[in-house]
Every structure is written in structure tokens, then in C-alpha cells.
Write a protein that holds these residues in place. Structure first.
Motif, short mmCIF file in Angstrom:
data_model
loop_
_atom_site.label_atom_id
_atom_site.label_comp_id
_atom_site.label_asym_id
_atom_site.label_seq_id
_atom_site.Cartn_x
_atom_site.Cartn_y
_atom_site.Cartn_z
N TYR A 69 0.55 -0.80 0.00
CA TYR A 69 0.00 0.07 0.28
C TYR A 69 0.95 1.13 -0.03
O TYR A 69 0.71 2.39 -1.26
N ASN A 77 2.23 1.86 -3.54
CA ASN A 77 1.23 2.12 -4.09
C ASN A 77 0.89 3.37 -3.93
O ASN A 77 1.49 4.47 -4.97
N THR A 78 1.08 3.72 -2.68
CA THR A 78 0.38 5.84 -2.52
C THR A 78 1.73 6.34 -2.88
O THR A 78 1.25 7.60 -3.66
N THR A 87 1.47 6.32 -6.88
CA THR A 87 0.57 7.51 -7.03
C THR A 87 1.24 9.11 -6.93
O THR A 87 0.92 9.92 -7.44
N TYR A 88 1.39 9.50 -5.84
CA TYR A 88 1.90 10.32 -5.02
C TYR A 88 2.34 11.34 -6.19
O TYR A 88 2.50 12.29 -6.22
#
Length: 557
Positions: A165, A168-169, A172-173
Motif C-alpha cells: 500500500y 503504491n501510495t 501514485t503521489y
């Protein structure tokens, strides 16, 4: 001299201490005279007699294994006829004459019958008590292992999922930031184009026109046409004015990307959580008006006290209910039970511990008729007792007259550890330097946990090691003040404290560290006074009212 060892005597004559030989096959020591006699004893094998000085012969001369039967192990032509109580072995006639003279003998048949009876008793104890207890413990540890295995898998799965997580966070950020940065750069580039490109176009047009004018100048100069010359001159001055007018009125800015410092995000923390949970599984109407003290008896039975009615009752579970088996009409201060099923009580106004007579043969309910003295504590007065898992009895006593002293004043206290046969193992004396009034006892291994009342509204838990030294205390200051109505130690060495004033259960570990607290009202338990733990590790809580006044709480460790 005291403590000196008795000289070793010859195993045959039992008179001569001049031991020089050993029969390896018979495992007996011999003097020089008996060596010759023993060698002549008739057997199916030759006696291997070695000199005790010959260490190599002794070490190499191991005894041959023989099948034990009714024939004598040492004299195979003879049969066992008696049992030597002194040596605790079967003997034949030759054994008696040669090796067991003056020993105490018993009839072999009586010994055989007694041994069979004893072995059957052991067999029954194994089947009814030991194996079920081991099975319960096995199931508990099996459940505990499964619990920890699930927690292990859950923790690792949560770490893995959280890791993915976070990755991926972060991706994405960062992608979003890159897109926003590029949008700003593109917008700035559009502004620059709008400012610079029109000026470039105009300058390009002037440049093209000037090239045409220059070509006309060559042509007019060769033709000597004065009118055209004036026209071209005016055109050149106009172009020069336009060129001079081309000024950049606004300076443009550009973006310069600066990399941030590389910092790694923290995945999280890994901490240990105390594994302990409680759940009320059953509430029972006993038909009693009050339960203010209790202890587990054998086979799921309970001994409970009703101080208000001044009696002691034995209850038994039947069809998920408790029925009364027996009642004794006398007051007791404390109760405990030996593993043999014998009941020990402390009576008011007595300086001794009493054994309560078997209920099936009790001719009277009077105190002196149904109790016998188990252990005398005079001049000290007994206040509490506890039976350990290895069948030792721990007793707390206070000095005479303590009932009239303020409870917050320390007094002379003696803690005793005795066997089930009333033999003293340890005696720890505290001369007004530790305790005020000890009124509850439990144990964790060799540690002794004592609930000490400082006043009617405050108390503490004092734990002693096996040398009688204070190991740790709990509840001896305002921060963790506690009133201990009762307490039990769990199989995994946690301590559950019943605080009747706060109506809560507190749980400590074996080092006195606080683990958790439960509100009894969440279990729908009110006026809780007493607590005990059964052989199958269920906690029973008794209450000071009628109705559903006995509750079973199971703990999950």
C-alpha cells in the motif's frame, strides 16, 4: 562424630567391614571370608567376583540382563518365597540365608495384593485425573499455539499488505506531482510563446521587406531616377523606425527543477501485545443468598461460604446447574483443598488450621465433631491459606490482638509453607516491616502472592520469592491503589485481581506489570465478592446476592 558416615558392611555376613571384593552378577560387596562362601552358592552361572582394587575389572564387568520371572534373579534354581521389606525386593530361601539375614520379611502374597491394589489406584488416578488434566492442558496449549500461529500469519500479512500500500501510495503521489510539474512547465512555455513568437514574426517581416528595399536601392541608383530615390529613402526611414520600435517589453521567467532530499517513509512499529482476554460464558442461580468466599473442589465441585448465614456449602454441577451436596453450619475465615480432596479451613477465634471430616461419614455438624487439627499456628492467628499446584499449603498469620489494631499499622506477620502432612518447609517472619494485614494468598511457581489490606479502602499485592524476600509490589501508591477482594493465578502465570469496590477485574503479569482491566458490569456481574479457578482453568465469580450469583468466566491467553 555427628555427620560421619557409617562403615560399609559385607552384604552377606553384615558384620565384617573389611570389604575387598564385589560380585558383579549379584551386585553385592563381600569380605574375604564371605567371598569363598558366595562363590559356592549354587546358580546356573558362575559368579564373577572382582577385586575392588581392580577398577578396570569393575567397569568392564557389567551385569548380564536376565528376564525377571518367579525364579530368583541370583539363584535361578530357587523361587521367590518372601518379600524383604528392608531391601524392598523379592527373595528366595538362599537369598534369606546368605544376603538378607536379620532383615524384616513380608508375605509375598500380601505384598503382591497390596501392590496390585496400589497400581490399580494409580491406574484409576491416571484415567480419571491425570490424563484428563493433561488432555485439558494439551488442548489449551494446542489452542494457544494455533492462536499464536494465526497472529503470526496475520502480522506478516498486514506488514506485506501495508508495504504494498505504501509503495503504491508513494508511486501514485510522485506520478501526480510529476504531472502537476509538467503542467506548470507547459503553461509557462505557452506564455513564453505568446510573448516572443509575434515579435519574431514581425521582425521576420521587416527583414524580408528590408531585403526588397536594398534590391531597389541598387536598381534606382543605376537608373538615376531622383523621384524613386526620394521614395525609397522615405521607405527606408519608415522601416528603420519599425526596427527601432521592436523592444521586448516583458522579460520571461523559466522553471528550474530542484530535487528534494531522499527520505524513506517509516513502514510502522512492531510491538508486543499482552495475550489475555476474558469472556463470561455462563451465569447460574445457585439458590444461595450470598457467596462471599469460594474455592474449587474436585471433579468440578465448589466449596462456597455464606458468612451472613454462617455456613459452608459444597456445590456440584448437574445439567448446567449447581446443586447442594453438603452444608456445614459453622463460620470459616478461609478455605482450601488438598489434591487428595481433604478440606482445610481457618475458623474464627482459633489459632490452628482444621481438616473437615468426610461428608459421607460425618456424624455431627458441630465444629469439634466434624473437624480435626491439621496445623497449629499459636501464638500467631491464621488469616489466609492457599494450596499450590504441587500440593503445598501456604499460610499467613498475624500477631494476637490484631483485630483491635488499626489496619494501617504494620504488624508481626509470619508466612509458612508446609507439606500436605503438616511438615514445615519454610517459615518467613516479618517483624512489623512489610505487612499490615495479609488476607488472601495465591502462588506463581515458587513465588508467593499476598494481598495485604492497608485499610478498609486500600490495599496492595506483595510478591515474595522462594527465600521470603519481596520481589515486587502492586497497588502501594495512589496511582495504582487497589482493593483486593480475591485473586487467582492462571496456568500461564498471570494474576487476576477482583476489586469489589470498583467492580473490575485487573490482570497483571508475573512481574507485576499491568496488562488489562475489565468492567464486571460488561459481564452483567454485580456485587462480586469471591473468585476461584477450577482444575479445567475456568474462573468462577461469586456474588453477594441471590439470583444469578455464580458466574463462569473463561480466559483466553
Amino acid at each position: 562424630m555427628e555427620g560421619a558416615q557409617m562403615p560399609q558392611l559385607c552384604h552377606m555376613c553384615e558384620e565384617n567391614a573389611d570389604i575387598k571384593f564385589k560380585c558383579v552378577d549379584c551386585a553385592i560387596l563381600l569380605c574375604p571370608r564371605c567371598r569363598k562362601l558366595h562363590a559356592k552358592v549354587k546358580t546356573q552361572y558362575v559368579h564373577r567376583i572382582v577385586d575392588l582394587k581392580d577398577k578396570r575389572a569393575i567397569s568392564s564387568g557389567t551385569k548380564t540382563n536376565r528376564v525377571i520371572s518367579n525364579r530368583c534373579e541370583f539363584h535361578e534354581d530357587e523361587h521367590y518365597i518372601m518379600y524383604c521389606k528392608s531391601c524392598q525386593r523379592l527373595v528366595c530361601i538362599t537369598c534369606i540365608i546368605t544376603m538378607h539375614q536379620k532383615h524384616e520379611m513380608r508375605d509375598m502374597k500380601l505384598i503382591d495384593s497390596a501392590e496390585k491394589t496400589k497400581l490399580k489406584q494409580y491406574q484409576e488416578k491416571i484415567d480419571k485425573i491425570i490424563l484428563p488434566k493433561i488432555s485439558r492442558k494439551f488442548n489449551r496449549f494446542d489452542d494457544l499455539m494455533e492462536f499464536h500461529a494465526k497472529k503470526f500469519d496475520t502480522a506478516k500479512s498486514e506488514i506485506h499488505d501495508w508495504n504494498i500500500y505504501l509503495k503504491n501510495t508513494i508511486i501514485t503521489y510522485l506520478d501526480d506531482q510529476e504531472e502537476r510539474f509538467c503542467e506548470k512547465i507547459d503553461k509557462n512555455m505557452d506564455e513564453i510563446k505568446q510573448n516572443i513568437l509575434p515579435q519574431l514574426s514581425k521582425l521576420d517581416d521587416i527583414k524580408t521587406n528590408l531585403a526588397g528595399v536594398r534590391s531597389e536601392i541598387d536598381h534606382v541608383t543605376n537608373s538615376k531616377d531622383f523621384t524613386k530615390m526620394i521614395y525609397i529613402e522615405n521607405s527606408i526611414e519608415s522601416f528603420l523606425k519599425d526596427v527601432n520600435a521592436q523592444k521586448i517589453t516583458k522579460r520571461t521567467h523559466f522553471f528550474n527543477f530542484s530535487q528534494s532530499e531522499l527520505t524513506f517513509p517509516k513502514l510502522g512499529d512492531l510491538t508486543f501485545t499482552a495475550v489475555f482476554n476474558l469472556q463470561c460464558t455462563q451465569s447460574i442461580q445457585t439458590g444461595l443468598s450470598c457467596i462471599d468466599k469460594m474455592t474449587a473442589y474436585t471433579n468440578g465441585e465448589l466449596l462456597v461460604r455464606n458468612l451472613k448465614l454462617k455456613n459452608l456449602c459444597l456445590l456440584k454441577t448437574e445439567n448446567e446447574k449447581f446443586i447442594k451436596l453438603q452444608k456445614w453450619n459453622f463460620e470459616v475465615k478461609d478455605i482450601s483443598v488438598l489434591q487428595t480432596g481433604e478440606i482445610i479451613v481457618i475458623l474464627f477465634g482459633k489459632t490452628d488450621l482444621r481438616l473437615v471430616s468426610n461428608r459421607e461419614h460425618m456424624p455431627s455438624k458441630a465444629i469439634d465433631d466434624c473437624t480435626t487439627i491439621f496445623f497449629e499456628t499459636a501464638p500467631q492467628i491464621p488469616t489466609a491459606l492457599h494450596t499450590t499446584r504441587d500440593n503445598k499449603v501456604i499460610i499467613s498469620t498475624v500477631e494476637a490482638g490484631r483485630d483491635w489494631l488499626p489496619m494501617d499499622v504494620p504488624c508481626k506477620v509470619e508466612i509458612l509453607v508446609i507439606t500436605a502432612k503438616s511438615e514445615v518447609i519454610f517459615r518467613f517472619l516479618f517483624n512489623k516491616d512489610v505487612f499490615c494485614f495479609p488476607n488472601k494468598i495465591t502462588s506463581i511457581g515458587t513465588d508467593i502472592c499476598i494481598a495485604d489490606s492497608i485499610s478498609d479502602y486500600s490495599g496492595r499485592l506483595v510478591t515474595l520469592n522462594n527465600r521470603g524476600k519481596v520481589k515486587w509490589t502492586y497497588g502501594d501508591n495512589e496511582k495504582n491503589s487497589v482493593i483486593i477482594g480475591d485473586m487467582v493465578a492462571t496456568p500461564l502465570n498471570n494474576i487476576v485481581l477482583l476489586d469489589p469496590c470498583q467492580s473490575v477485574l485487573r490482570v497483571l503479569d508475573s512481574n507485576g506489570s499491568f496488562l488489562n482491566i475489565w468492567e464486571l458490569r460488561d459481564f452483567k456481574i454485580t456485587d462480586a465478592y469471591a473468585m476461584t479457578i477450577s482444575n479445567d482453568d475456568k474462573i468462577f465469580i461469586g456474588c453477594g446476592h441471590d439470583g444469578s450469583n455464580l458466574h463462569i468466566v473463561e480466559f483466553r491467553e
